[in-house]
Design a protein around this motif. Structure first.
Motif, mmCIF file in Angstrom:
data_model
loop_
_atom_site.group_PDB
_atom_site.id
_atom_site.type_symbol
_atom_site.label_atom_id
_atom_site.label_comp_id
_atom_site.label_asym_id
_atom_site.label_seq_id
_atom_site.Cartn_x
_atom_site.Cartn_y
_atom_site.Cartn_z
ATOM 1 N N UNK A 66 0.850 -1.190 0.000
ATOM 2 C CA UNK A 66 0.000 0.000 0.000
ATOM 3 C C UNK A 66 0.887 1.241 0.000
ATOM 4 N N UNK A 67 0.818 2.024 -1.059
ATOM 5 C CA UNK A 67 1.632 3.228 -1.164
ATOM 6 C C UNK A 67 0.938 4.482 -0.706
ATOM 7 N N UNK A 68 -0.313 4.363 -0.225
ATOM 8 C CA UNK A 68 -1.030 5.566 0.206
ATOM 9 C C UNK A 68 -0.431 6.179 1.452
ATOM 10 N N UNK A 69 0.240 5.356 2.264
ATOM 11 C CA UNK A 69 0.844 5.906 3.484
ATOM 12 C C UNK A 69 2.035 6.809 3.183
ATOM 13 N N UNK A 70 2.574 6.733 1.979
ATOM 14 C CA UNK A 70 3.719 7.556 1.598
ATOM 15 C C UNK A 70 3.320 8.686 0.659
ATOM 16 N N UNK A 71 2.049 9.052 0.666
ATOM 17 C CA UNK A 71 1.593 10.155 -0.183
ATOM 18 C C UNK A 71 2.028 11.485 0.410
ATOM 19 N N UNK A 72 2.585 12.329 -0.430
ATOM 20 C CA UNK A 72 3.102 13.614 0.038
ATOM 21 C C UNK A 72 1.958 14.537 0.444
ATOM 22 N N UNK A 73 2.193 15.305 1.504
ATOM 23 C CA UNK A 73 1.235 16.296 1.989
ATOM 24 C C UNK A 73 1.819 17.682 1.789
ATOM 25 N N UNK A 74 1.041 18.604 1.267
ATOM 26 C CA UNK A 74 1.546 19.930 0.946
ATOM 27 C C UNK A 74 1.999 20.668 2.198
ATOM 28 N N UNK A 75 3.014 21.494 2.029
ATOM 29 C CA UNK A 75 3.521 22.315 3.130
ATOM 30 C C UNK A 75 2.805 23.656 3.227
ATOM 31 N N UNK A 76 1.992 23.994 2.240
ATOM 32 C CA UNK A 76 1.369 25.306 2.201
ATOM 33 C C UNK A 76 2.194 26.341 1.480
ATOM 34 N N UNK A 77 3.435 25.997 1.107
ATOM 35 C CA UNK A 77 4.325 26.898 0.361
ATOM 36 C C UNK A 77 4.597 26.234 -0.984
ATOM 37 N N UNK A 78 4.039 26.795 -2.044
ATOM 38 C CA UNK A 78 4.082 26.144 -3.353
ATOM 39 C C UNK A 78 5.503 25.969 -3.864
ATOM 40 N N UNK A 84 10.435 19.804 -3.228
ATOM 41 C CA UNK A 84 10.279 18.529 -2.528
ATOM 42 C C UNK A 84 9.638 17.450 -3.395
ATOM 43 N N UNK A 85 9.030 17.838 -4.497
ATOM 44 C CA UNK A 85 8.377 16.863 -5.347
ATOM 45 C C UNK A 85 6.915 16.673 -5.031
ATOM 46 N N UNK A 86 6.264 17.729 -4.510
ATOM 47 C CA UNK A 86 4.842 17.658 -4.212
ATOM 48 C C UNK A 86 4.503 17.926 -2.766
ATOM 49 N N UNK A 87 5.461 17.857 -1.863
ATOM 50 C CA UNK A 87 5.207 18.116 -0.451
ATOM 51 C C UNK A 87 6.040 17.202 0.426
ATOM 52 N N UNK A 88 5.664 17.114 1.700
ATOM 53 C CA UNK A 88 6.377 16.304 2.683
ATOM 54 C C UNK A 88 5.733 14.925 2.786
ATOM 55 N N UNK A 89 6.548 13.900 2.671
ATOM 56 C CA UNK A 89 6.086 12.528 2.818
ATOM 57 C C UNK A 89 6.107 12.159 4.299
ATOM 58 N N UNK A 90 5.062 11.519 4.826
ATOM 59 C CA UNK A 90 5.086 11.102 6.236
ATOM 60 C C UNK A 90 6.300 10.223 6.539
ATOM 61 N N UNK A 91 7.014 10.565 7.603
ATOM 62 C CA UNK A 91 8.209 9.830 7.966
ATOM 63 C C UNK A 91 9.471 10.324 7.306
ATOM 64 N N UNK A 92 9.378 11.289 6.398
ATOM 65 C CA UNK A 92 10.552 11.807 5.700
ATOM 66 C C UNK A 92 11.310 12.780 6.593
ATOM 67 N N UNK A 93 12.634 12.787 6.461
ATOM 68 C CA UNK A 93 13.504 13.697 7.198
ATOM 69 C C UNK A 93 14.226 14.567 6.189
ATOM 70 N N UNK A 94 14.038 15.886 6.295
ATOM 71 C CA UNK A 94 14.582 16.852 5.351
ATOM 72 C C UNK A 94 15.622 17.701 6.068
#
Length: 469
Positions: A66-78, A84-94
């Protein structure tokens, strides 16, 4: 009884903590990565075998994961989402690194406020400032949100305690060099401390599905401070660039496990905070009613984004035996090459004994060879004191033989110039598809390119008088 001689297994070994290079004796500087003070003793590794253990989750065919858990969420800053490639992925460290004062804390505070919502809490941990100082900045840039939590901590255990209490979806740590663990020897910011802090936060991010933004310091050379291992551990590495005397800021991706590294985010830093620029070409242009001698426009590529930039040149009579050569935003070596090509291939001899100043507009830095033709035409225009035609852009690399070479992304560059209203372009041969309504002139060498420059009687008169003498 004779003493037992140490075997190779008993002798201690030394290893570089930066690159992993090994040696049998201690050295002050690693000959592999040239880092000082990173070679440490770690002893001869014992030969061990690992028995199979219990697995945490069964292996599945990749199509059933299931790849839905790794869907990027927008940061609010386009603009940051673009890099980032669409936003922040849950669990990602930047990891975001940049020079002091470039605006890292301002950008991340704005991101923390815009990313906070009813379903997603944000925790901003500062180790360099007090909570009151961060609150003042938040008031200035309008970064106040109900679900944005703020803490001032420098202890790793306290930071992990805040994670248990707040349970955020996004953690912002400013900065990773200021937090330390009491269980590890060494001062905050040391290699051992940075490894421990980063490792603990990465484990917490993966276990909780929490996105993490880490601020990193840079050295005098512009590299990220701390062990090189830090860049390998995190998922995304971003560089925040910009001249502190200019408004433009660029976020450039160096490493990205979730997207491409060809994108660049453009921001404008001002008194009210930092704003993303969807069309930053206006910062690099000077709109005039009539063209001015010594100016030429070009289209540069920052990642995959085309930006129209202006090159300016000025030549004046020198009062000293060695004329000045001053550049700003351009590489001095490239400008010197263009001067030599113009003198030898373009037969412009008025440049050798004059002071020459060349610069870009808006603080942009042009380092790619595609700007060579614009630099050469700006210098030729300044030397002859004649302006180039209006609405002209020049794109191409110039070789030492005077030839104009092809560059990458010519069609994207022409499309951006056409979108901004430019009607004439000088390009190398075979440019590909040309935007409708745009006049494109193909030039093979500097002789062809200099034909767009009108003849100047002001500069030719002295030459004719010298020939009569």
């Amino acid at each position: 009884m004779a003493a037992r001689t140490k075997t190779a297994k008993d002798r201690p070994s030394y290893r570089c903590t930066e690159c992993g290079w090994q040696t049998a004796k201690w050295l002050g500087r690693c000959p592999e990565c040239q880092a000082w003070g990173t070679v440490e003793e770690y002893g001869a590794p014992a030969v061990r075998t690992t028995a199979p253990g219990r697995v945490t989750s069964s292996a599945l065919p990749i199509g059933e994961v299931d790849g839905r858990s790794a869907t990027a969420r927008t940061t609010g800053v386009a603009e940051l989402d673009r890099v980032l490639g669409g936003g922040l992925v849950p669990g990602a460290v930047v990891l975001l690194a940049g020079e002091p004062g470039v605006g890292k804390s301002t950008l991340l505070l704005d991101v923390a406020a815009k990313a906070a919502s009813d379903d997603h809490r944000t925790l901003y941990v500062t180790g360099e400032e007090s909570a009151g100082q961060v609150r003042l900045r938040a008031d200035r840039i309008s970064a106040i949100a109900d679900h944005l939590y703020l803490a001032a901590e420098t202890d790793l255990a306290a930071v992990l305690g805040h994670l248990d209490a707040v349970k955020p979806s996004l953690l912002v740590l400013d900065s990773v060099q200021t937090v330390a663990s009491p269980e590890i020897d060494g001062a905050p910011g040391g290699m051992a401390q940075v490894r421990e802090v980063a490792g603990a936060l990465i484990r917490a991010s993966k276990e909780r599905g929490m996105s993490t933004l880490l601020v990193g310091h840079v050295t005098k050379d512009g590299a990220i401070a701390g062990p090189r291992l830090l860049e390998h551990l995190v998922d995304v590495v971003l560089h925040f660039e910009g001249d502190r005397h200019a408004r433009l800021r660029l976020v450039r991706g160096v490493k990205n496990r979730y997207g491409t590294t060809d994108e660049v985010g453009c921001f404008e830093l001002h008194d009210e905070g930092i704003t993303g620029l969807t069309d930053p070409s206006g910062l690099f242009l000077t709109r005039r009613a009539e063209p001015v001698p010594g100016t030429c426009l070009t289209v540069t590529l920052e990642g995959r984004r085309p930006l129209v930039a202006e090159v300016q040149a000025l030549t004046v009579d020198s009062q000293i035996p060695s004329p000045r050569r001053t550049t700003s935003g351009l590489e001095t070596s490239r400008v010197s090459m263009m001067l030599a090509v113009l003198e030898q291939r373009g037969r412009i001899t008025a440049l050798g004994k004059r002071d020459i100043y060349s610069a870009t507009v808006g603080g942009v830095k042009l380092s790619e060879p595609a700007a060579d033709l614009a630099v050469a035409l700006a210098l030729a225009s300044a030397a002859s004191d004649t302006p180039l035609p209006k609405n002209l852009v020049a794109i191409g690399e110039v070789g030492l033989a005077g030839e104009v070479r092809r560059v990458t992304g010519v069609q994207r560059r022409l499309a951006e110039a056409h979108r901004l209203g430019f009607t004439h372009a000088l390009v190398p041969t075979d440019p590909g598809k040309v935007p409708p309504g745009m006049k494109v002139t193909e030039v093979a060498d500097m002789g062809d390119a200099l034909r767009v420059l009108p003849r100047s009687r002001r500069r030719e008169a002295p030459r004719q008088d010298e020939d009569r003498r």
